[in-house]
Write a protein that holds these residues in place. Structure first.
Motif, PDB file in Angstrom:
ATOM      1  N   VAL A   1     -31.031 -17.772 -12.033  1.00  0.00           N
ATOM      2  CA  VAL A   1     -30.373 -17.822 -13.676  1.00  0.00           C
ATOM      3  C   VAL A   1     -31.538 -18.617 -14.122  1.00  0.00           C
ATOM      4  O   VAL A   1     -32.023 -19.643 -13.875  1.00  0.00           O
ATOM      5  N   ASP A   2     -31.891 -18.117 -15.367  1.00  0.00           N
ATOM      6  CA  ASP A   2     -32.935 -18.796 -16.184  1.00  0.00           C
ATOM      7  C   ASP A   2     -32.192 -19.732 -17.021  1.00  0.00           C
ATOM      8  O   ASP A   2     -31.282 -19.724 -17.780  1.00  0.00           O
ATOM      9  N   LEU A   3     -32.716 -21.155 -16.998  1.00  0.00           N
ATOM     10  CA  LEU A   3     -31.833 -22.134 -17.575  1.00  0.00           C
ATOM     11  C   LEU A   3     -32.848 -22.753 -18.498  1.00  0.00           C
ATOM     12  O   LEU A   3     -32.586 -24.037 -19.001  1.00  0.00           O
ATOM     13  N   SER A   4     -33.640 -22.140 -19.186  1.00  0.00           N
ATOM     14  CA  SER A   4     -34.610 -22.714 -20.340  1.00  0.00           C
ATOM     15  C   SER A   4     -33.880 -22.988 -21.436  1.00  0.00           C
ATOM     16  O   SER A   4     -34.147 -24.074 -22.108  1.00  0.00           O
ATOM     17  N   ALA A   5     -32.464 -22.496 -21.549  1.00  0.00           N
ATOM     18  CA  ALA A   5     -31.924 -23.014 -22.705  1.00  0.00           C
ATOM     19  C   ALA A   5     -30.601 -23.857 -22.412  1.00  0.00           C
ATOM     20  O   ALA A   5     -29.906 -24.446 -23.168  1.00  0.00           O
ATOM     21  N   SER A   6     -30.646 -24.473 -21.090  1.00  0.00           N
ATOM     22  CA  SER A   6     -29.692 -25.470 -20.885  1.00  0.00           C
ATOM     23  C   SER A   6     -30.668 -27.059 -20.940  1.00  0.00           C
ATOM     24  O   SER A   6     -31.781 -27.110 -21.146  1.00  0.00           O
ATOM     25  N   ARG A   7     -29.811 -27.948 -20.824  1.00  0.00           N
ATOM     26  CA  ARG A   7     -30.222 -29.309 -20.862  1.00  0.00           C
ATOM     27  C   ARG A   7     -29.626 -30.157 -20.070  1.00  0.00           C
ATOM     28  O   ARG A   7     -28.275 -30.089 -19.762  1.00  0.00           O
ATOM     29  N   ARG A   8     -30.376 -31.382 -19.497  1.00  0.00           N
ATOM     30  CA  ARG A   8     -29.598 -32.387 -18.724  1.00  0.00           C
ATOM     31  C   ARG A   8     -29.619 -33.520 -19.456  1.00  0.00           C
ATOM     32  O   ARG A   8     -30.455 -33.997 -20.286  1.00  0.00           O
ATOM     33  N   TYR A   9     -28.679 -34.307 -19.420  1.00  0.00           N
ATOM     34  CA  TYR A   9     -28.312 -35.520 -20.185  1.00  0.00           C
ATOM     35  C   TYR A   9     -28.225 -36.864 -19.180  1.00  0.00           C
ATOM     36  O   TYR A   9     -27.419 -36.635 -18.191  1.00  0.00           O
ATOM     37  N   ARG A  10     -28.676 -37.978 -19.457  1.00  0.00           N
ATOM     38  CA  ARG A  10     -28.628 -39.072 -18.832  1.00  0.00           C
ATOM     39  C   ARG A  10     -27.194 -39.728 -18.866  1.00  0.00           C
ATOM     40  O   ARG A  10     -26.704 -39.357 -20.114  1.00  0.00           O
ATOM     41  N   HIS A  11     -26.822 -40.411 -18.069  1.00  0.00           N
ATOM     42  CA  HIS A  11     -25.548 -41.297 -18.046  1.00  0.00           C
ATOM     43  C   HIS A  11     -24.266 -40.445 -18.353  1.00  0.00           C
ATOM     44  O   HIS A  11     -23.478 -40.577 -19.330  1.00  0.00           O
ATOM     45  N   TRP A  12     -24.290 -39.208 -17.845  1.00  0.00           N
ATOM     46  CA  TRP A  12     -22.992 -38.133 -18.344  1.00  0.00           C
ATOM     47  C   TRP A  12     -22.916 -37.308 -17.151  1.00  0.00           C
ATOM     48  O   TRP A  12     -23.945 -36.853 -16.529  1.00  0.00           O
ATOM     49  N   HIS A  13     -21.662 -37.459 -16.421  1.00  0.00           N
ATOM     50  CA  HIS A  13     -21.201 -36.703 -15.278  1.00  0.00           C
ATOM     51  C   HIS A  13     -20.890 -35.299 -15.116  1.00  0.00           C
ATOM     52  O   HIS A  13     -20.282 -35.025 -16.254  1.00  0.00           O
ATOM     53  N   THR A  14     -20.897 -34.615 -14.388  1.00  0.00           N
ATOM     54  CA  THR A  14     -20.672 -33.324 -14.275  1.00  0.00           C
ATOM     55  C   THR A  14     -19.072 -33.136 -14.178  1.00  0.00           C
ATOM     56  O   THR A  14     -18.296 -34.085 -13.638  1.00  0.00           O
ATOM     57  N   SER A  15     -18.550 -32.246 -14.969  1.00  0.00           N
ATOM     58  CA  SER A  15     -16.966 -32.001 -14.811  1.00  0.00           C
ATOM     59  C   SER A  15     -16.586 -31.248 -13.376  1.00  0.00           C
ATOM     60  O   SER A  15     -17.585 -30.529 -13.013  1.00  0.00           O
ATOM     61  N   VAL A  16     -15.727 -31.734 -12.803  1.00  0.00           N
ATOM     62  CA  VAL A  16     -15.146 -31.124 -11.681  1.00  0.00           C
ATOM     63  C   VAL A  16     -14.122 -30.650 -11.591  1.00  0.00           C
ATOM     64  O   VAL A  16     -12.896 -31.205 -12.200  1.00  0.00           O
ATOM     65  N   THR A  17     -13.712 -29.507 -11.176  1.00  0.00           N
ATOM     66  CA  THR A  17     -12.343 -28.711 -11.048  1.00  0.00           C
ATOM     67  C   THR A  17     -12.059 -28.430  -9.721  1.00  0.00           C
ATOM     68  O   THR A  17     -12.812 -28.052  -8.693  1.00  0.00           O
ATOM     69  N   VAL A  18     -10.828 -29.034  -9.090  1.00  0.00           N
ATOM     70  CA  VAL A  18     -10.374 -28.547  -7.867  1.00  0.00           C
ATOM     71  C   VAL A  18      -9.251 -27.503  -8.068  1.00  0.00           C
ATOM     72  O   VAL A  18      -8.168 -27.920  -8.653  1.00  0.00           O
ATOM     73  N   SER A  19      -9.437 -26.311  -7.467  1.00  0.00           N
ATOM     74  CA  SER A  19      -8.433 -25.097  -7.369  1.00  0.00           C
ATOM     75  C   SER A  19      -7.607 -25.238  -6.302  1.00  0.00           C
ATOM     76  O   SER A  19      -8.239 -24.905  -5.015  1.00  0.00           O
ATOM     77  N   MET A  20      -6.403 -25.006  -6.355  1.00  0.00           N
ATOM     78  CA  MET A  20      -5.447 -24.944  -4.969  1.00  0.00           C
ATOM     79  C   MET A  20      -4.812 -23.724  -4.975  1.00  0.00           C
ATOM     80  O   MET A  20      -3.817 -23.404  -5.781  1.00  0.00           O
ATOM     81  N   ALA A  21      -5.084 -22.960  -4.039  1.00  0.00           N
ATOM     82  CA  ALA A  21      -4.324 -21.425  -4.013  1.00  0.00           C
ATOM     83  C   ALA A  21      -3.267 -21.504  -3.047  1.00  0.00           C
ATOM     84  O   ALA A  21      -3.640 -21.841  -1.871  1.00  0.00           O
ATOM     85  N   SER A  22      -2.185 -21.011  -3.377  1.00  0.00           N
ATOM     86  CA  SER A  22      -0.805 -21.050  -2.460  1.00  0.00           C
ATOM     87  C   SER A  22      -0.227 -19.719  -2.665  1.00  0.00           C
ATOM     88  O   SER A  22       0.177 -19.421  -4.003  1.00  0.00           O
ATOM     89  N   GLY A  23      -0.180 -18.670  -1.947  1.00  0.00           N
ATOM     90  CA  GLY A  23       0.338 -17.521  -1.989  1.00  0.00           C
ATOM     91  C   GLY A  23      -0.625 -16.832  -3.131  1.00  0.00           C
ATOM     92  O   GLY A  23      -1.778 -16.659  -3.066  1.00  0.00           O
ATOM     93  N   ARG A  24      -0.049 -16.179  -4.206  1.00  0.00           N
ATOM     94  CA  ARG A  24      -0.824 -15.457  -5.059  1.00  0.00           C
ATOM     95  C   ARG A  24      -0.998 -16.293  -6.264  1.00  0.00           C
ATOM     96  O   ARG A  24      -1.232 -15.935  -7.478  1.00  0.00           O
ATOM     97  N   ASP A  25      -0.542 -17.514  -6.330  1.00  0.00           N
ATOM     98  CA  ASP A  25      -0.909 -18.356  -7.337  1.00  0.00           C
ATOM     99  C   ASP A  25      -1.723 -19.701  -7.213  1.00  0.00           C
ATOM    100  O   ASP A  25      -2.135 -19.741  -5.922  1.00  0.00           O
ATOM    101  N   ARG A  26      -2.082 -20.317  -8.196  1.00  0.00           N
ATOM    102  CA  ARG A  26      -2.956 -21.262  -7.981  1.00  0.00           C
ATOM    103  C   ARG A  26      -2.613 -22.259  -9.080  1.00  0.00           C
ATOM    104  O   ARG A  26      -1.969 -22.081 -10.104  1.00  0.00           O
ATOM    105  N   ALA A  27      -3.033 -23.683  -8.426  1.00  0.00           N
ATOM    106  CA  ALA A  27      -3.181 -24.813  -9.788  1.00  0.00           C
ATOM    107  C   ALA A  27      -4.554 -25.477  -9.655  1.00  0.00           C
ATOM    108  O   ALA A  27      -5.206 -25.411  -8.712  1.00  0.00           O
ATOM    109  N   MET A  28      -4.738 -26.151 -10.827  1.00  0.00           N
ATOM    110  CA  MET A  28      -5.995 -26.848 -10.973  1.00  0.00           C
ATOM    111  C   MET A  28      -6.114 -28.161 -11.529  1.00  0.00           C
ATOM    112  O   MET A  28      -5.233 -28.366 -12.350  1.00  0.00           O
ATOM    113  N   VAL A  29      -7.009 -28.969 -10.910  1.00  0.00           N
ATOM    114  CA  VAL A  29      -6.977 -30.109 -11.752  1.00  0.00           C
ATOM    115  C   VAL A  29      -8.379 -30.424 -11.969  1.00  0.00           C
ATOM    116  O   VAL A  29      -9.405 -30.297 -11.078  1.00  0.00           O
TER     117      VAL A  29
END
Length: 367
Positions: free
Chosen positions: A87-115
């Protein structure tokens, strides 16, 4: 920022990127005071990467505009997207002192919940794309009324095809005045619930016809009932692929990437819909969103197996092979790269190699 691409991109996507952790096969949803063990786990780039990776795996020169932090998660995301997935990331940027957003997805049966934990991007997408790289197509989210957006409009005026996806409206207002918001778009791709909410209609086909007054192409995804589209007044409907779904995370994004692929290749509308349905159907058999997306090797394997089953006389396989016979012409010459799936760790890069190109594909044709 990386060096801008030497030639125009096939597709450009923009938005926030996430580090996704997916747990599957939970016997029950987690409850306070208890511990639940998952049968499977994977890590993968999420957010807008759910669009970028499928497009790149289908051979499109893909660019992504997103903000990245300066932590280890961002290091991994950047490396996987740029080096492993191309993937070309020439239009993306990295920032100092800023952390990555994190998602935890939990699938049970045919449904899921996310945090999710994260913070708004330091700069709006429009600033990242002040000098957007040229692209044949962009995929964007339809911005709710009253919110800033429209970074793609100058590109549309220059001839770029704009594919707009719907955004869920938690207010329930569903602003029906779509003419201005869709002005300049080539396609609008809501799901059935979104299409009905925007048009105030009760039937997805009628809603698609109504939405087609605003854009040249409308595609409404119908979940377990397949998809339908209206282009030039003509309606096309396709049935879903019969698969055992494990995780539907990012399936809509895989569908969109495949639709863009077929459009840029100039395929007929029915073939585009069937190809998008196939790619999303293959994706839900794996977990991890972006890294569940199929490559051409996965598509070739599926077609080989389908033709082999059809030759035994199995009726369902024969019907499926007849509907996807166009793959006989599409597959030859494609790079059959192996692709990496989500792993239960912040994994090293894949050791999968590019492999070979597809030879003549099997066919059921009698002519």
């Amino acid at each position: 920022m990386t060096t801008a691409p030497a030639e125009p991109l096939d597709v450009l996507v923009a938005g926030p990127v996430f580090f996704d952790v997916v747990f599957t096969g939970l016997p029950t949803a987690p409850r306070p005071g208890t511990e639940v063990w998952a049968q499977g786990m994977g890590t993968a780039p999420g957010g807008i990467a759910n669009l970028a990776v499928p497009a790149a795996r289908l051979g499109l020169r893909t660019g992504m505009a997103a903000g990245f932090g300066d932590d280890a998660y961002a290091d991994w995301l950047w490396t996987v997207l740029a080096e492993q997935e191309g993937v070309d990331l020439s239009a993306s940027r990295r920032y100092r002192h800023w952390h990555t957003s994190v998602t935890v997805s939990m699938a049970s049966g045919r449904d899921r919940a996310m945090v999710t934990h994260g913070h708004p991007d330091p700069e709006p997408t429009g600033l990242l794309l002040a000098e957007a790289p040229a692209a044949r197509a962009v995929v964007t989210e339809l911005v709710p009324a009253g919110e800033a957006g429209g970074w793609w409009r100058p590109m549309a005026q220059a001839g770029t095809l704009v594919f707009a996806d719907a955004a869920w409206d938690p207010s329930g207002a569903w602003d029906a005045d779509l003419h201005e918001r869709l002005d300049g778009c080539y396609a609008f791709t809501p799901n059935a619930a979104e299409a009905l909410a925007y048009t105030r209609m009760a039937d997805p086909a009628e809603a698609a016809q109504e939405l087609a007054e605003h854009v040249p192409l409308v595609v409404v995804t119908l979940g377990g009932d397949g998809a339908l589209a209206v282009e030039g007044g003509r309606e096309v409907r396709v049935e879903p692929l019969d698969v055992d779904a494990i995780d539907a995370t990012g399936a809509g994004d895989v569908f969109a990437a495949a639709l863009v692929t077929g459009t840029l290749h100039g395929w007929p509308l029915e073939q585009r819909l069937r190809f998008a349905t196939l790619c999303s159907g293959l994706a839900v058999q794996h977990f991890g969103g972006s890294l569940a997306a199929p490559g051409w090797g996965d598509i070739a394997d599926w077609w080989d197996a389908t033709v082999a089953a059809a030759r035994t006389g199995e009726p369902a396989a024969r019907a499926t092979a007849d509907r996807y016979e166009f793959l006989t012409d599409v597959l030859p010459g494609r790079a059959l790269a192996r692709v990496r799936r989500a792993e239960a760790t912040i994994a090293r890069l894949s050791d999968a190699q590019q492999g070979t190109t597809a030879p003549a594909a099997p066919t059921l044709r009698t002519r």
